[in-house]
Structures are given as C-alpha cells and as structure tokens.
Design an enzyme around this catalytic site. Structure first.
Site, short mmCIF file in Angstrom:
data_model
loop_
_atom_site.label_atom_id
_atom_site.label_comp_id
_atom_site.label_asym_id
_atom_site.label_seq_id
_atom_site.Cartn_x
_atom_site.Cartn_y
_atom_site.Cartn_z
N HIS A 82 -63.64 44.40 27.77
CA HIS A 82 -62.61 43.62 28.48
C HIS A 82 -62.18 44.34 29.75
O HIS A 82 -62.06 43.72 30.82
CB HIS A 82 -61.42 43.42 27.53
CG HIS A 82 -60.22 42.79 28.16
ND1 HIS A 82 -59.90 41.46 27.98
CD2 HIS A 82 -59.24 43.30 28.95
CE1 HIS A 82 -58.79 41.18 28.64
NE2 HIS A 82 -58.37 42.29 29.24
N GLU A 83 -61.97 45.64 29.66
CA GLU A 83 -61.54 46.40 30.83
C GLU A 83 -62.67 46.51 31.87
O GLU A 83 -62.41 46.50 33.07
CB GLU A 83 -61.06 47.80 30.41
CG GLU A 83 -59.88 47.80 29.45
CD GLU A 83 -58.71 46.96 29.96
OE1 GLU A 83 -58.51 46.88 31.19
OE2 GLU A 83 -58.01 46.37 29.12
N HIS A 86 -62.61 43.61 34.18
CA HIS A 86 -61.65 43.72 35.28
C HIS A 86 -62.24 44.51 36.45
O HIS A 86 -61.94 44.24 37.61
CB HIS A 86 -60.37 44.40 34.79
CG HIS A 86 -59.51 43.53 33.92
ND1 HIS A 86 -59.16 42.25 34.28
CD2 HIS A 86 -58.93 43.76 32.71
CE1 HIS A 86 -58.39 41.72 33.33
NE2 HIS A 86 -58.25 42.62 32.37
N GLU A 173 -56.86 37.35 32.34
CA GLU A 173 -57.08 37.87 30.99
C GLU A 173 -58.04 36.99 30.21
O GLU A 173 -58.88 37.49 29.45
CB GLU A 173 -55.74 37.98 30.25
CG GLU A 173 -54.80 39.02 30.83
CD GLU A 173 -55.44 40.39 30.93
OE1 GLU A 173 -56.07 40.84 29.95
OE2 GLU A 173 -55.34 41.01 32.00
#
Length: 541
Positions: A82-83, A86, A173
């Site tokens: 997930h990071e 980003h 998100e």
C-alpha cells in the site's frame, strides 16, 4: 520520518521482526520495480505506516513497532505494498506539498495551542521554586487567555486545512489499497491487516508530536471522523472483497472471500503486460538466489560500494590490476579486499540478478556524505573507462549509480518535470530507436517495433539512423526525458515496453535498455516483463 521520531532501520543491527520488515520492503521494491527506500522505525504501539519523500529515489517508508510486532508477514506485505503505491503514483510529492499548505493555513491555530500549553511549563517551574509566586501564575493565566483567543482566530483556518487534508487523502487511499493487491496478488493480506486494526480494543492513533499534521501520510486514520483523512475501514475492506459495507458487521470476525480482479493483463505493466499471480513470490525467489554473504554485505555503505566496484572489475588482468590499485589508493585496502571477495559472487551471476544487486546497493549509496560521494564517483568513472570502452551493462550501472551520487555532490533538490511530449519528441525517438534495434534481428523488424511504439506515444518521427543512436546520445536523451511531466513519462515508458515486446520476447540486452529508460524517467520497472525474458547471444543479448 524524523519529524515523527523515526529511526533508520539498518540490516546489520535489525532484530528478527525488523529483519522481516526489511526483507518485505526489498521484495516489494523488486516486485514493483521501484528503488529500495530507506525504512524508518517509530517506537509506538500504534499499528501504522507511511511513505514520505519527493521522488522514488529519496522515498522513505516508516513503520511503527506495533505494526511489525503484531501483523503477520502476509499482512505486513499488504501494508508495505500500500505504501509503495503512494510512491509509485506520486502521492508522496502531493502529501509533502499538502503539509506545507495545511501548515500555512493552520499556523495561527498551532501558535495558539502552544500558548495554551505554556502555563503548564511555568507552573511546573513555580513548583520547583516558590509555590507562592502569584506573579508567575498571573503571567501563565494571561498567556493562556491570549492563547485561547489566538486559537479562536485560527479555528477557521484550522478547519479548512483539516478538511482539505481529508478530501485529498481519502480517494488516494482507495487507489493505494487496489494497487497493493496488484503488487502482492493476495488481497487477503491487506484486508486482514485492516481487519486486525479494526479489532483493536484501544485507539490506534499515533501519539507522537506533529502526528495530526502528517495524518494524511498514514496507513490508517489519525484524526476524528469529521476530519478523517482515510475512508472508514469497513468501506476499504468492502472494496477489496467486493461486498456491501453494511454486511461486514464486526470486521475482525468477518471472513468473506475476495473477489478483487487480479487477473487484469493491463495491471502488471500498463497496457501490454501479462499478469503474474505470484509477483512478490518471484521477487522473493530472485532475492533468495543472491548468496547470503553478498546480500548481507550490501546492506551498508562499505559493502555496497564494494559490490558496485566488483560488478565493474575487468576480466583482463592488466585492467583488473589498474582498477584494484586505484581502489586501494582512494578507498583503502580493506575495501579492495572486499571487492575481490564479492567479485567471486557477482561474477557468476546472470545480468538480471546483477541488476537486482545494484538495486539493493542503491539505498546505502545514497547515504554517503558529499566527500565520500565525490571520491566514489571518481573511482566508478575510472573503473568504467579503464579499457577505453563502455558496454551496455557498464553504461547502465553508471547511469543508476552516478545519477544518485551527482545528486549528493551538487545538492540539487529534485524538481518535478513539466515538459510535454512534443517538447521531448526527439529524445523519445532516440530512446525508442535504441530499444527497437537492441532486440531486433533485422532493420525491418526494428522499423516495425519503432513504428508501433512511436504510434502509441503519438510522435511523428522517422527512426533515427543507427549512427545517431550512441550511448552518449542516448544518455543525453534520457536526461531530457526525465524532465517531462508524469503523464508524458508514463506514455514514453509504455511505448518503450511496446518496442521491447514487439517480437513477444525480451532478451537481456533489451531488459537492461528498458531498465535504463525506467530509471531515467523515475518510474517503476515492472518485474513481470521477466515473463518473456530469454537468454540469447544475438543482438538482443
């Protein structure tokens, strides 16, 4: 990361769970095709993580102690993926800018908060000196009242800042959750992590200084529901599992099956890739192929420099001796000894694994100070040019390493590209021609690959003649392409992959060429193109 109390996590001092986290970061970096970021640890029981930085080259991933201690490996992999999303999608740059905007809008409120807190400090001092000092109490009371007035004045700016922070963050998100599934090929990992966090009996807020200002960086929400920077956890899990949020009930007790589509052939490398169900497993397998001694050595600045130079050691004894003599003179006998030792490992590797070794070395290389970077840069250049010629692998290694060393030496901040496709069309044509010719057995095949690629990027150019596509010209072209805007760079990388894949196979030389383009563009180099990689001795090899 440092603002939140993070401490860099180093492999040589990491414990069991910390090493597992570093391994997951490495695996996701290889799987997503991004440079391996520095990992920082925040000593907090909260289960949270974040990505920060301005470019993939200087990105940092922060994790809390609670996250690495309480999540399983699959759950941790989902959070780290997930990071990485980003970083890949440029959210880290948006977040950094948003911090500046928010801080400017709420600065009055922050000043007021500090003033309200000041009386406590003054009263504590009074306790240690004189409890009857009414003068100190009066000053404290006056400061508190003034602070409350300032807070009221700044309340409007604070509210607007928090709302802006929340609005920008929420939709990003959802995208990052979806991308995490794309990277891991395992939707239950991130969904299970979210479910674990939802089942906590205590608040999951990160209770450190300035946490509210960086709330939109976090994996889970750090503010009240009205100013929430993240969607509700039940909605995030519902999207991952394709169910109605109202049907989830107690999230940590829900065991719904994922119906997230992970077979989209466009997900792996844009529009032309083939999905691979076990991309992280493939990354782990590639990393496991690297000897433990070598993998451990490159985790620090000493070993990383030795590994880079070991990759450049010449096979001819006379050139080899010149390289080792300069290494000993400029970097010391210990590093020379380590270079010779590591050369025994890297010399037996194929070209793909050598590129992975470079990727693992880069985080340590970027931690060199300016003087170290200057010296190491000169040694690398000498080792590349010792025989008066530079092959493709040496050129690629030099591009990847020297570009990062130059950033340390010149102290130039990263600048976001803004050029459009028309402005860089000549440079794009040179890059596409280099890739097309690298994998083609005939000039006609190269022309066909170039035509397909240039059509996708929508540039009306004839393929440059081979004598005009030298490594020097290609380097200059890639430097200009790095100044293009994000959308333009993405389209150029897609076109490069199309030229590479035109004959439905990818040879090592093509892989290296595309890797050079991706690195110059600051974009991910999808591991999935290894699906078509073949070993060969022809022009593509």
């Amino acid at each position: 990361a440092l603002e939140l109390g993070g401490v860099p996590l180093m492999a040589e001092t990491a414990t069991g769970r910390e090493k597992q986290c570093l391994n997951v970061v490495e695996e996701m970096s290889i799987a997503s095709g991004m440079p391996i970021p520095l990992t920082c640890l925040i000593e907090s029981p909260s289960l949270n993580a974040f990505a920060a930085g301005t470019t993939p080259d200087n990105a940092v991933i922060g994790v809390t102690r609670g996250l690495i201690d309480q999540l399983s490996r699959d759950e941790l992999q989902g959070v780290i993926a997930h990071e990485f999303s980003h970083i890949v999608h440029g959210d880290i740059r948006i977040n950094i800018r948003l911090v500046g905007v928010i801080h400017g809008m709420i600065v009055i409120g922050l000043i007021g908060e500090r003033m309200v807190q000041a009386p406590q400090i003054l009263l504590e001092r009074n306790e240690t000196s004189s409890r009857s000092d009414l003068r100190g109490f009066a000053i404290a009371l006056a400061i508190m009242i003034l602070g409350l007035c300032v807070v009221l004045i700044g309340l409007a700016g604070t509210a607007i800042g928090r709302l802006l922070q929340a609005a920008v963050s929420r939709q990003r998100e959802f995208l990052a959750d979806a991308a995490a599934v794309d990277y891991t090929r395992y939707p239950d990992g991130i969904a299970s992590a979210l479910r674990t966090i939802s089942g906590l009996k205590t608040s999951n807020r990160l209770r450190v200084s300035k946490a509210s200002e960086f709330a939109h960086f976090m994996f889970t929400n750090g503010c009240s529901s009205f100013f929430a920077t993240h969607p509700p956890i039940e909605r995030r899990i519902a999207r991952l599992e394709g169910v109605d949020p109202e049907s989830l009930g107690k999230l940590h007790q829900h065991a719904g099956q994922s119906v997230f589509d992970i077979t989209d052939p466009m997900a792996a490398i844009g529009f032309l890739g083939r999905s691979r169900p076990a991309s992280p497993n493939q990354a782990k397998a590639l990393l496991d192929d690297i000897p433990i001694r070598l993998r451990g050595a490159v985790q620090n600045m000493f070993g990383a420099r030795a590994a880079i130079l070991a990759l450049l050691l010449h096979e001819t004894e006379s050139y080899n001796s010149k390289q080792l003599n300069l290494i000993e003179h400029d970097l010391g006998p210990d590093l020379k000894k380590e270079v010779r030792l590591l050369h025994a490992y890297v010399g037996a590797m194929d070209r793909v694994h050598r590129l992975i070794v470079i990727d693992i070395c880069l985080p340590s290389i970027t931690r060199l100070d300016r003087e170290q970077a200057i010296t190491f840069s000169e040694v690398v250049k000498y080792c590349m040019d010792v025989d008066g010629r530079t092959d493709l692998f040496e050129w690629l290694l030099g591009r990847m390493v020297l570009r990062r060393l130059d950033a340390i030496i010149t102290l130039k901040p990263a600048i976001e590209g803004t050029l459009g496709l028309r402005s860089v069309s000549d440079s794009a044509a040179i890059a596409l021609a280099a890739v097309a010719r690298r994998g083609a057995s005939t000039e006609e095949a190269a022309q066909a690959a170039f035509a397909a690629a240039s059509s996708h990027v929508q540039i009306d150019r004839r393929m440059p003649e081979s004598e005009h596509v030298t490594l020097t010209r290609l380097a200059a072209a890639l430097d200009e392409l790095g100044g293009a805007g994000f959308d333009a760079r993405t389209r150029i990388l897609e076109s490069t992959l199309l030229a590479c894949w035109h004959d439905e196979c990818i040879r090592p030389g093509e892989f290296e060429m595309v890797r050079a383009v991706a690195d110059a563009l600051g974009l991910r180099m999808p591991l999935q193109i290894l699906d078509g990689l073949v070993q060969g001795d022809g022009r593509g090899g």
